[in-house]
Design a protein around this motif. Structure first.
Motif, mmCIF file in Angstrom:
data_model
loop_
_atom_site.group_PDB
_atom_site.id
_atom_site.type_symbol
_atom_site.label_atom_id
_atom_site.label_comp_id
_atom_site.label_asym_id
_atom_site.label_seq_id
_atom_site.Cartn_x
_atom_site.Cartn_y
_atom_site.Cartn_z
ATOM 1 N N GLN A 22 -31.839 -14.602 -28.394
ATOM 2 C CA GLN A 22 -30.609 -13.889 -28.708
ATOM 3 C C GLN A 22 -29.385 -14.676 -28.270
ATOM 4 O O GLN A 22 -29.406 -15.382 -27.253
ATOM 5 C CB GLN A 22 -30.601 -12.511 -28.018
ATOM 6 C CG GLN A 22 -31.768 -11.619 -28.376
ATOM 7 C CD GLN A 22 -31.708 -11.117 -29.818
ATOM 8 O OE1 GLN A 22 -30.665 -11.213 -30.489
ATOM 9 N NE2 GLN A 22 -32.830 -10.583 -30.304
ATOM 10 N N CYS A 23 -28.322 -14.556 -29.062
ATOM 11 C CA CYS A 23 -27.049 -15.189 -28.717
ATOM 12 C C CYS A 23 -25.926 -14.267 -29.154
ATOM 13 O O CYS A 23 -25.891 -13.861 -30.326
ATOM 14 C CB CYS A 23 -26.916 -16.544 -29.392
ATOM 15 S SG CYS A 23 -25.308 -17.327 -29.083
ATOM 16 N N THR A 24 -25.019 -13.978 -28.234
ATOM 17 C CA THR A 24 -23.872 -13.125 -28.525
ATOM 18 C C THR A 24 -22.618 -13.751 -27.950
ATOM 19 O O THR A 24 -22.638 -14.268 -26.837
ATOM 20 C CB THR A 24 -24.054 -11.736 -27.885
ATOM 21 O OG1 THR A 24 -25.212 -11.120 -28.435
ATOM 22 C CG2 THR A 24 -22.850 -10.854 -28.155
ATOM 23 N N GLN A 25 -21.534 -13.704 -28.723
ATOM 24 C CA GLN A 25 -20.248 -14.190 -28.207
ATOM 25 C C GLN A 25 -19.187 -13.120 -28.408
ATOM 26 O O GLN A 25 -19.189 -12.406 -29.421
ATOM 27 C CB GLN A 25 -19.851 -15.525 -28.861
ATOM 28 C CG GLN A 25 -19.827 -15.542 -30.379
ATOM 29 C CD GLN A 25 -18.491 -15.291 -31.008
ATOM 30 O OE1 GLN A 25 -17.472 -15.178 -30.317
ATOM 31 N NE2 GLN A 25 -18.461 -15.208 -32.336
ATOM 32 N N ASP A 26 -18.270 -13.036 -27.443
ATOM 33 C CA ASP A 26 -17.244 -11.992 -27.483
ATOM 34 C C ASP A 26 -15.849 -12.583 -27.669
ATOM 35 O O ASP A 26 -14.848 -11.976 -27.276
ATOM 36 C CB ASP A 26 -17.306 -11.144 -26.210
ATOM 37 C CG ASP A 26 -17.031 -11.929 -24.935
ATOM 38 O OD1 ASP A 26 -17.059 -11.336 -23.853
ATOM 39 O OD2 ASP A 26 -16.802 -13.162 -25.023
ATOM 40 N N MET A 27 -15.771 -13.782 -28.247
ATOM 41 C CA MET A 27 -14.492 -14.462 -28.417
ATOM 42 C C MET A 27 -14.001 -14.413 -29.856
ATOM 43 O O MET A 27 -13.005 -15.047 -30.199
ATOM 44 C CB MET A 27 -14.636 -15.929 -27.954
ATOM 45 C CG MET A 27 -14.988 -16.049 -26.471
ATOM 46 S SD MET A 27 -15.384 -17.723 -25.960
ATOM 47 C CE MET A 27 -17.049 -17.869 -26.603
ATOM 48 N N ASN A 28 -14.720 -13.697 -30.704
ATOM 49 C CA ASN A 28 -14.363 -13.571 -32.123
ATOM 50 C C ASN A 28 -14.336 -14.926 -32.837
ATOM 51 O O ASN A 28 -13.517 -15.144 -33.735
ATOM 52 C CB ASN A 28 -13.019 -12.856 -32.291
ATOM 53 C CG ASN A 28 -12.859 -12.251 -33.669
ATOM 54 O OD1 ASN A 28 -13.826 -11.796 -34.283
ATOM 55 N ND2 ASN A 28 -11.643 -12.256 -34.173
ATOM 56 N N HIS A 29 -15.237 -15.823 -32.407
ATOM 57 C CA HIS A 29 -15.302 -17.139 -33.036
ATOM 58 C C HIS A 29 -16.016 -17.067 -34.370
ATOM 59 O O HIS A 29 -17.021 -16.363 -34.512
ATOM 60 C CB HIS A 29 -16.042 -18.117 -32.113
ATOM 61 C CG HIS A 29 -15.225 -18.546 -30.945
ATOM 62 N ND1 HIS A 29 -15.754 -19.308 -29.916
ATOM 63 C CD2 HIS A 29 -13.918 -18.348 -30.632
ATOM 64 C CE1 HIS A 29 -14.806 -19.554 -29.033
ATOM 65 N NE2 HIS A 29 -13.689 -18.966 -29.438
ATOM 66 N N ASN A 30 -15.525 -17.837 -35.340
ATOM 67 C CA ASN A 30 -16.174 -17.861 -36.649
ATOM 68 C C ASN A 30 -17.464 -18.682 -36.623
ATOM 69 O O ASN A 30 -18.456 -18.321 -37.219
ATOM 70 C CB ASN A 30 -15.237 -18.462 -37.695
ATOM 71 C CG ASN A 30 -14.069 -17.546 -37.984
ATOM 72 O OD1 ASN A 30 -14.243 -16.346 -38.170
ATOM 73 N ND2 ASN A 30 -12.879 -18.096 -38.033
ATOM 74 N N TYR A 31 -17.409 -19.844 -35.949
ATOM 75 C CA TYR A 31 -18.517 -20.778 -35.994
ATOM 76 C C TYR A 31 -19.485 -20.530 -34.838
ATOM 77 O O TYR A 31 -19.071 -20.346 -33.693
ATOM 78 C CB TYR A 31 -18.010 -22.222 -35.907
ATOM 79 C CG TYR A 31 -17.424 -22.757 -37.190
ATOM 80 C CD1 TYR A 31 -16.216 -22.274 -37.672
ATOM 81 C CD2 TYR A 31 -18.089 -23.738 -37.922
ATOM 82 C CE1 TYR A 31 -15.686 -22.760 -38.854
ATOM 83 C CE2 TYR A 31 -17.562 -24.232 -39.107
ATOM 84 C CZ TYR A 31 -16.354 -23.740 -39.563
ATOM 85 O OH TYR A 31 -15.836 -24.213 -40.734
ATOM 86 N N MET A 32 -20.761 -20.568 -35.164
ATOM 87 C CA MET A 32 -21.806 -20.488 -34.152
ATOM 88 C C MET A 32 -22.891 -21.498 -34.470
ATOM 89 O O MET A 32 -23.119 -21.847 -35.633
ATOM 90 C CB MET A 32 -22.390 -19.080 -34.043
ATOM 91 C CG MET A 32 -21.361 -18.044 -33.564
ATOM 92 S SD MET A 32 -22.054 -16.443 -33.184
ATOM 93 C CE MET A 32 -22.883 -16.759 -31.620
#
Lengths: 112, 111
Positions: A22-32
């Motif tokens: 699992q991977c989650t980001q909370d920075m509202n980044h478009n690219y992952m």
């Protein structure tokens, strides 16, 4: 802000088992991005996504699948684990492709 | 495809000595980024270079981007034990949508 969060931190799998990193980001980044790093080696791109609903293959996609149903989440799926997939897996995100990537702490995966 | 090569792979120095790592791309880059990874940690962004011939400094670290935008270097003056780690460059082709990482240079510093 938590930044990029990866779970689990460690996992041991048997050959042929499947699992989802699992991977989650909370920075509202478009690219992952998903990378793997073998011992003493560099980062190899597995898959990446430029936004929700869009994914693309990197250098080493075989044996993996991804999805990007939301901006925040980018899970990586291993369907039939093989010893060659023993590695450290890093998830990263960035606002755009030409901006700095923020990495998670990694998942250390061993397949025996 | 695009290749990014880094040399040397390993560098062992005495504390106080200088250190340089070099990054070379097979294609012209739109930008190059440098990251540092401490042992057991994750890569952390250091700096980004965009312009041809650009030079940037961060305390004892000096970063350069070549005139042709195909190579870059990171120089550390008077290394300290806190500089230990692996330094990666990552270069992006124009409109590629992703960067390619070099294999890194691992620096060890002997006190």
């Amino acid at each position: 802000n938590a930044g990029v969060t990866q779970t689990p931190k460690f996992r041991i799998l048997k050959i042929g088992q499947s699992m989802t990193l699992q991977c989650t980001q909370d920075m509202n980044h478009n690219y992952m991005y998903w990378y793997r790093q073998d011992p003493g080696m560099g980062l190899k791109l597995i898959y990446y996504s430029v936004g929700a609903g869009i994914t693309d293959k990197g250098e080493v996609p075989n044996g993996y699948n991804v999805s990007r149903s939301t901006t925040e989440d980018f899970p990586l799926r291993l369907e039939l684990a093989a010893p060659s997939q023993t590695s450290v897996y890093f998830c990263a995100s960035s606002p755009l492709s030409n901006q700095p990537q923020h990495f998670g702490d990694g998942t250390r995966l061993s397949i025996l | 495809g695009q290749q990014v090569m880094q040399i040397p792979q390993y560098q062992h120095v005495q504390e106080g000595e200088d250190f340089t790592t070099y990054c070379n791309s097979s294609t012209t880059l739109s930008n190059i980024q440098w990251y540092k990874q401490r042992p057991g940690g994750h890569p952390v962004f250091l700096i980004q270079l965009v312009k041809s011939g650009e030079v940037k400094k961060q305390k004892r670290l000096t970063f350069q981007f070549g005139e042709a935008k195909k190579n870059s270097s990171l120089h550390i003056t008077a290394t300290q034990t806190t500089d230990v780690g692996t330094y990666f460059c990552a270069g992006e082709n124009t409109n590629a949508g992703k960067s390619t990482f070099g294999d890194g240079t691992t620096l060890t510093v002997k006190p």
